[in-house]
Motif scaffolding. Sequence first.
Motif, short mmCIF file in Angstrom:
data_model
loop_
_atom_site.label_atom_id
_atom_site.label_comp_id
_atom_site.label_asym_id
_atom_site.label_seq_id
_atom_site.Cartn_x
_atom_site.Cartn_y
_atom_site.Cartn_z
N PRO A 123 0.69 -1.09 0.01
CA PRO A 123 0.07 -0.16 0.06
C PRO A 123 0.92 1.11 0.15
N ARG A 139 -3.04 10.43 -3.33
CA ARG A 139 -4.41 9.95 -3.64
C ARG A 139 -4.86 10.28 -5.06
N ARG A 142 -3.07 7.50 -7.20
CA ARG A 142 -3.57 6.02 -7.00
C ARG A 142 -4.73 5.71 -6.83
N ILE A 144 -6.80 6.58 -4.04
CA ILE A 144 -7.08 6.03 -2.98
C ILE A 144 -7.66 6.93 -2.03
N THR A 164 -7.19 9.11 6.64
CA THR A 164 -8.27 9.08 5.42
C THR A 164 -8.92 10.29 5.01
N TYR A 211 -11.15 0.15 7.16
CA TYR A 211 -9.53 -0.10 6.99
C TYR A 211 -9.06 -0.88 7.95
N THR A 226 -9.17 -3.28 3.12
CA THR A 226 -10.42 -2.58 3.16
C THR A 226 -11.46 -3.26 3.09
N ASP A 229 -11.67 -4.04 -0.70
CA ASP A 229 -10.77 -5.02 -1.28
C ASP A 229 -11.51 -6.49 -0.83
#
Length: 514
Positions: A123, A139, A142, A144, A164, A211, A226, A229
């Motif tokens: 990550p 961010r 990628r 994210i 976050t 997360y 996450t 995921d």
Amino acid sequence: MAEFIDINSIKIDPSELVNGFSAEQLFSLTGGQGITFDDFITLPGHIDFAVSDVRLNSRISRNIGLVHPLCSSPMDTVTEHRLAIGMALNGGVGIIHCNCTIEEQVDMVKKVKLYENGFILEPAVLSGDNSITELDEIRRQRNIKGVPVTEDGKMGSKLIGLVTNRDTDFISERNLKISDVMTPLKDLITGIFPMTVADAHALLKGSKKGYLPIVDKNGLLQALTTRTDLKKNRAFPHASKDVHGRLIVGAAVRASLRDVEEDLQRVTALREAGCQFIVLDSQNGDNASQLRLLKEIKQRFPDQEVVAGNVVRTSQAKALLDAGADGLRIGMGSGSVATTQIVKAVGRAQLSAIYYCGKLARAYGVPVVADGGIKNPGCIIKALAAGASCVMMGSMLAGVEESPGEYFFQNGKRLKHYRGVQSTEGIRAAGEDIVFRPASGVSGSVVDKGPLNRYFPYLLQSIRHGLQDLGAKSLDDMWDQLYSGQLRFEQRSPSAQREGGVHDLHSFENTLFN
């Protein structure tokens, strides 16, 4: 003399209802000319089944099966662990290149074997001293929302928090440190490495968090997962896995003219790391070094699957098969970045090589891998129809997100670098002296193909539709038709080739998938 069929008082010779040629006829009627992808077309068969009924199960070696007959080339601009993971998740397989140290290659194999679909092993990571501006850039790059924070901003370091979009969305001062806005470790739910996907899912579900950082007993960050995921974990029902439920991966070993013991050290290390099969990587596989290495591997490790090559003649194929090869890699000088046939005047038209070597290997019960010349899904179907059990792709995969390297822009196109193993750059990257070895490859670039998880299904659906139009419900069915003469082919003139492509338009747009 064959009986004629009477249709409305017109006598028809039954042979006129067959059309085209069998593969044996096609490859023998050219008068010594080699046949490759654009030189012929497969003729349609009878359809009495849906596309969803088509099965693409195949093998890459004697005892290793695949749900889908696609593999990635062991090139340093194509296959490292990220692409190998993606290929296996989608039912194919990746082959890790050997243009690196033994330790580096083993590390990539381990990352594939330790991968639990749903875990992010690499990550994005920041330190507490990074700014929100730097977080914004990551961010953007990628796509994210959450980033774990460690003491030094590196993976494997001590976890100190998580940041976050909820922590930063309403902060106008973007130069603040991450440590000032992050959620500290004491307020996080963490998992202890090693952890299964099921356990991670239970933790996330119970905590209602988005997360879950995974740390070892010393608090060092090992992975991140996450809620999103874990949902994706359900999306890969056809993943290529071994008997222990881990992803299948292959690795290349370049048979050395210098030291067979050095090559055996690499093989041993890869085997211990869990590598399912070894691919012996030589431009001309019919050489004393590869034969010696192949025999030595099979003697020391009788159960080790080895795909040998490359070869294009049946005499070459027989030499490797007799030495114990569990699979053959077919192709010489047909790749998009290969100049072997120009520099060395040696090679063979790819479809001729696949058909004749595949026919011989079939007698040994050994599959062949078509390596080179694949430009589009039609080429994949033709390679399979000529007898290949698996199709290897280099340039077709070099532009996906998971391949090594960064994207760059040129003339408005988003590109990635792609080079031949035998190019000047490739030879130098391998630490070899270009002075004593002529380059037989080039360096170039390929267009962005997006994420593998979007591109791979497009390829598979194209293959399924192709087999349906051929009248084959599976690859085994198609190969039975191939060797019985039921599968029919036809040569194409240059004008027929032009007719088979896009023509007579002022302009057009070619979108591969939505």
